[in-house]
Motif scaffolding. Structure first.
Motif, short mmCIF file in Angstrom:
data_model
loop_
_atom_site.label_atom_id
_atom_site.label_comp_id
_atom_site.label_asym_id
_atom_site.label_seq_id
_atom_site.Cartn_x
_atom_site.Cartn_y
_atom_site.Cartn_z
N MET A 1 0.84 -1.17 0.00
CA MET A 1 0.00 0.00 0.00
C MET A 1 0.89 1.23 0.00
N ALA A 2 0.40 2.23 -0.70
CA ALA A 2 1.07 3.53 -0.68
C ALA A 2 0.03 4.56 -0.23
N ALA A 3 0.46 5.48 0.60
CA ALA A 3 -0.40 6.57 1.06
C ALA A 3 0.02 7.84 0.31
N LEU A 4 -0.95 8.49 -0.30
CA LEU A 4 -0.68 9.69 -1.09
C LEU A 4 -1.41 10.88 -0.51
N VAL A 5 -0.79 12.03 -0.60
CA VAL A 5 -1.42 13.30 -0.24
C VAL A 5 -1.46 14.13 -1.51
N LEU A 6 -2.67 14.47 -1.96
CA LEU A 6 -2.82 15.26 -3.17
C LEU A 6 -2.77 16.75 -2.84
N ARG A 7 -2.30 17.51 -3.77
CA ARG A 7 -2.30 18.96 -3.60
C ARG A 7 -3.74 19.46 -3.61
N PRO A 8 -4.03 20.55 -2.91
CA PRO A 8 -5.39 21.07 -2.88
C PRO A 8 -5.92 21.34 -4.29
N GLY A 9 -7.15 20.92 -4.51
CA GLY A 9 -7.79 21.13 -5.81
C GLY A 9 -7.41 20.12 -6.87
N ARG A 10 -6.60 19.15 -6.54
CA ARG A 10 -6.16 18.14 -7.51
C ARG A 10 -6.94 16.84 -7.29
N SER A 11 -7.03 16.04 -8.35
CA SER A 11 -7.63 14.73 -8.24
C SER A 11 -6.66 13.71 -8.82
N LEU A 12 -6.91 12.45 -8.53
CA LEU A 12 -6.02 11.39 -8.98
C LEU A 12 -6.52 10.83 -10.30
N GLU A 43 3.31 15.42 16.13
CA GLU A 43 3.78 16.75 16.55
C GLU A 43 5.21 17.00 16.08
N THR A 44 5.95 15.93 15.83
CA THR A 44 7.34 16.07 15.39
C THR A 44 7.48 15.85 13.88
N PHE A 45 6.37 16.00 13.17
CA PHE A 45 6.33 15.92 11.70
C PHE A 45 6.74 14.56 11.14
N LYS A 46 6.37 13.52 11.85
CA LYS A 46 6.58 12.17 11.36
C LYS A 46 5.23 11.59 10.92
N GLN A 47 5.25 10.72 9.91
CA GLN A 47 4.02 10.08 9.49
C GLN A 47 3.54 9.11 10.55
N GLN A 48 2.24 8.94 10.62
CA GLN A 48 1.66 8.02 11.60
C GLN A 48 1.55 6.63 10.97
N LYS A 49 2.70 5.99 10.78
CA LYS A 49 2.76 4.71 10.09
C LYS A 49 2.05 3.60 10.86
N VAL A 50 2.10 3.65 12.17
CA VAL A 50 1.44 2.61 12.96
C VAL A 50 -0.06 2.64 12.73
N ARG A 51 -0.65 3.83 12.74
CA ARG A 51 -2.09 3.96 12.50
C ARG A 51 -2.44 3.53 11.08
N LEU A 52 -1.62 3.93 10.11
CA LEU A 52 -1.88 3.55 8.73
C LEU A 52 -1.83 2.04 8.56
N ALA A 53 -0.84 1.40 9.17
CA ALA A 53 -0.71 -0.06 9.07
C ALA A 53 -1.86 -0.76 9.80
N ARG A 54 -2.25 -0.23 10.95
CA ARG A 54 -3.33 -0.84 11.72
C ARG A 54 -4.64 -0.82 10.95
N ASP A 55 -4.96 0.31 10.34
CA ASP A 55 -6.22 0.44 9.60
C ASP A 55 -6.20 -0.35 8.29
N GLY A 56 -5.02 -0.50 7.70
CA GLY A 56 -4.90 -1.28 6.48
C GLY A 56 -5.70 -0.70 5.32
N CYS A 57 -6.37 -1.57 4.57
CA CYS A 57 -7.12 -1.11 3.40
C CYS A 57 -8.56 -1.57 3.44
N ASP A 58 -9.09 -1.80 4.61
CA ASP A 58 -10.49 -2.19 4.76
C ASP A 58 -11.36 -0.94 4.67
#
Length: 94
Positions: A1-12, A43-58
């Protein structure tokens, strides 16, 4: 899985992203799932990888848009609950 952040006003562009990754990555290295998200930083500008992995792709657990790689369509397509069940049951292969 890859997590993407789109720029405002953009679509994939699912087919466009597929074509782009097809040029850059071998088939085994292409992400099977994409998660479009708002920036999820600590708060230290790190991605929340644990939460992303826990939620998965369901789709039942993830509020953000999810996409799955569809080789037949040569695009990333929305991962809805019906498609998720077909994946889990083995009726749809990725």
């Amino acid at each position: 899985m890859a997590a993407l952040v789109l720029r405002p006003g953009r679509s994939l562009d699912g087919p466009g992203l597929y074509r782009h990754l097809e040029l850059l990555l071998p088939p085994y290295a292409r992400p099977r799932f994409l998660r479009l998200q708002v920036p999820a930083m600590t708060e230290t500008f790190k991605q929340q990888k644990v939460r992303l992995a826990r939620d998965g792709c369901d789709p039942a657990l993830v509020a953000e848009p999810l996409l799955v790689l569809d080789e037949a369509a040569r695009a990333f397509v929305p991962l809805d609950p019906e498609r998720w069940e077909r994946l889990r049951d083995g009726r749809l292969r990725i």
